[in-house]
Design an enzyme around this catalytic site. Structure first.
Site, PDB file in Angstrom:
ATOM      1  N   ASP A   2      54.561  18.622  53.023  1.00  0.00           N
ATOM      2  CA  ASP A   2      53.124  18.893  53.198  1.00  0.00           C
ATOM      3  C   ASP A   2      52.469  19.407  51.924  1.00  0.00           C
ATOM      4  OD1 ASP A   2      53.366  18.341  56.056  1.00  0.00           O
ATOM      5  OD2 ASP A   2      54.350  20.290  56.183  1.00  0.00           O
ATOM      6  N   LYS A  51      51.269  15.141  48.617  1.00  0.00           N
ATOM      7  CA  LYS A  51      51.769  13.997  47.838  1.00  0.00           C
ATOM      8  C   LYS A  51      50.891  12.763  48.007  1.00  0.00           C
ATOM      9  CE  LYS A  51      55.697  14.385  50.017  1.00  0.00           C
ATOM     10  NZ  LYS A  51      55.511  15.688  50.687  1.00  0.00           N
ATOM     11  N   GLY A 100      53.559  12.578  57.017  1.00  0.00           N
ATOM     12  CA  GLY A 100      52.132  12.484  57.265  1.00  0.00           C
ATOM     13  C   GLY A 100      51.387  12.710  55.970  1.00  0.00           C
ATOM     14  N   HIS A 101      51.030  11.629  55.287  1.00  0.00           N
ATOM     15  CA  HIS A 101      50.355  11.728  53.995  1.00  0.00           C
ATOM     16  C   HIS A 101      48.855  11.538  54.193  1.00  0.00           C
ATOM     17  CE1 HIS A 101      54.299  10.669  51.659  1.00  0.00           C
ATOM     18  NE2 HIS A 101      54.362  11.783  52.358  1.00  0.00           N
ATOM     19  N   THR A 102      48.117  12.626  54.005  1.00  0.00           N
ATOM     20  CA  THR A 102      46.679  12.638  54.277  1.00  0.00           C
ATOM     21  C   THR A 102      45.889  12.261  53.030  1.00  0.00           C
ATOM     22  OG1 THR A 102      47.008  14.381  55.930  1.00  0.00           O
ATOM     23  CG2 THR A 102      44.760  14.033  55.120  1.00  0.00           C
ATOM     24  N   GLN A 118      58.445  14.091  52.925  1.00  0.00           N
ATOM     25  CA  GLN A 118      58.976  15.445  53.158  1.00  0.00           C
ATOM     26  C   GLN A 118      59.002  16.223  51.831  1.00  0.00           C
ATOM     27  OE1 GLN A 118      61.075  12.691  54.812  1.00  0.00           O
ATOM     28  NE2 GLN A 118      59.333  12.927  56.162  1.00  0.00           N
ATOM     29  N   LYS A 136      45.871  22.560  46.240  1.00  0.00           N
ATOM     30  CA  LYS A 136      45.217  23.543  47.111  1.00  0.00           C
ATOM     31  C   LYS A 136      44.971  24.907  46.454  1.00  0.00           C
ATOM     32  CE  LYS A 136      45.944  21.762  51.698  1.00  0.00           C
ATOM     33  NZ  LYS A 136      46.232  22.095  53.098  1.00  0.00           N
ATOM     34  N   SER A 155      44.621  20.689  41.867  1.00  0.00           N
ATOM     35  CA  SER A 155      43.751  20.139  42.905  1.00  0.00           C
ATOM     36  C   SER A 155      42.960  21.266  43.555  1.00  0.00           C
ATOM     37  CB  SER A 155      44.581  19.410  43.964  1.00  0.00           C
ATOM     38  OG  SER A 155      43.762  18.958  45.018  1.00  0.00           O
TER      39      SER A 155
END
Length: 422
Positions: A13, A16, A40-42, A222, A329, A411
């Site tokens: 998470d 990536k 789960g690549h957002t 992952q 983030k 980012s």
């Protein structure tokens, strides 16, 4: 040409997908090399937000070819749903998505086995996504699994029924209720749908691309601390998530690997069970979760949150041979008066170390923190790295000094435009 690798340096998470999407214009091919629908690549661009699970994150760029490698485990039912959700995007082109014949298939009974195994563990659950990942890799290693290329065989139905029965025999030993009918219907519909895509011998395809001078970015799923060998075992995923897996998951030689891009958050998160030395069980941890929208893209589960863990980060950099770092983030930490960074662990005897112990579960460690002045400014509108508050740059420079690598990207939001080159 060489294969550059992009992967996560924490417990997954890390962001990536956003970075792959950002870097894709520089590459001819984007190739997933492990994992499956547990990923789960957002991606966010403009008003559009999309989550990819099995499909490489370069799929929204017209010029890029996207390959699902042999190291991936593929659920045909979920694959169909993913593709149908992509079809209304202007840049989606079916002909640019290629699937390795050697990728393993996730069967409906794999998912049921996953649930049965997890249920049997009681309060010692791993925290599985229940997508059938572990049982599928288990069958791969046991040499009984089915591969994507098998769906072209006239004997596929026979092979499927044999493996299905093998699984049902195992399930008969568990006190676990299930209904296979709905899952099987979706699976067979997915198989028919999958047949309309180009299936390739990916090892030849990718090496031919390299010989033709094409650039390849290998996309991991992952995170390094979930690696089956080097992660916080047994609270890990079922595949190798580190750089070496790009070779075995795509069929490219070690000497073809170029840059290794390591992605990490400005703090730490983890989903599911397992050790997490810097986890915050207080209002600070809850605020990080709220500010960062820290809920699983695949499961929706709330992520556990904590401060940045440098011993763990340095460990991940080491086992991957990371050459460049991307910090995600940073905007989430705005508003904290003080930000802490774990620089070492203290063991039960009071001894300090900056190395990961053999077993974080049994060898309890206490994080040793260094405090930093926080920042109150909203970073989401900052367009240049040099315009960031000094406190952010001090934080970045400290991490660089500690790990011995530069951070090339910071980012400050989920959008493509919120990506600051340093």
């Amino acid at each position: 040409m060489s294969v550059d690798v992009l992967l996560g340096l924490q417990w997954g998470d890390e962001g990536k997908g956003k970075i792959v999407d950002f870097l894709t214009p520089k590459y001819d091919v984007i190739a997933r090399f492990q994992g499956g629908p547990n990923a789960g690549h957002t991606l966010k661009f403009g008003d559009t937000k999309h989550v990819l699970h099995q499909i490489p994150s370069g799929i929204f760029h017209k010029g890029a070819e996207n390959v699902i490698g042999n190291g991936v485990v593929l659920d045909p039912a979920i694959f169909k749903k993913e593709i149908l959700a992509l079809e209304h995007f202007e840049n989606y082109d079916k002909s640019r998505l290629l699937i390795s014949k050697k990728a393993q298939l996730i069967l409906p009974t794999h998912r049921i086995l996953d649930g049965a195994y997890e249920h049997a563990k009681g309060d010692k659950k791993i925290g599985s996504t229940l997508k059938g990942i572990g049982p599928t890799y288990e069958d791969k290693i046991s040499r009984v699994g089915l591969r994507v290329g098998d769906i072209l065989s006239k004997d596929f139905t026979t092979k499927y029924k044999a493996l299905r029965q093998r699984h049902l025999d195992i399930l008969s030993r568990y006190d676990f209720e299930f209904d296979l009918s709905e899952l099987e219907t979706a699976f067979h519909e997915g198989i028919d749908f999958l047949k309309s895509f180009q299936m390739i011998d990916s090892e030849y395809h990718l090496n031919h691309r390299l010989a033709d001078g094409k650039s390849i970015l290998a996309e991991g799923a992952q995170g390094s601390l979930l690696d089956i060998d080097f992660g916080s075992y047994p609270f890990v995923t079922s595949s190798n998530t580190t750089t070496a897996a790009a070779c075995t998951g795509l069929g490219v030689a070690v000497n073809k690997i170029g840059e290794v891009f390591g992605v990490f958050k400005a703090y730490c998160t983890r989903v599911g069970s397992g050790p997490f030395p810097t986890e915050l069980h207080d209002a600070t941890g809850e605020l990080i979760r709220k500010n960062g929208g820290e809920f699983g893209a695949t499961t929706g589960r709330p992520r556990r949150c904590g401060w940045l863990d440098l011993p763990a980060l340095k460990y991940a950099i080491m086992v991957n041979g990371a050459t460049r770092l991307y910090m995600m983030k940073a905007d989430v930490l705005s508003g904290f008066d003080t930000i802490q960074v774990c620089t070492a662990y203290k063991d039960e005897n009071g001894k300090l170390t900056d190395e990961m112990p053999f077993d974080l579960n049994d060898q309890g460690v206490t994080p040793v923190y260094e405090n930093f002045e926080g920042w109150s400014e909203d970073l989401t509108e900052v367009a240049e790295y040099n315009d960031l508050p000094q406190a952010v740059k001090t934080y970045v420079e400290f991490i660089e000094e500690q790990v011995g690598l530069t951070i090339d990207i910071v980012s400050v939001g989920p959008d493509r435009k919120q990506t600051l080159l340093k």
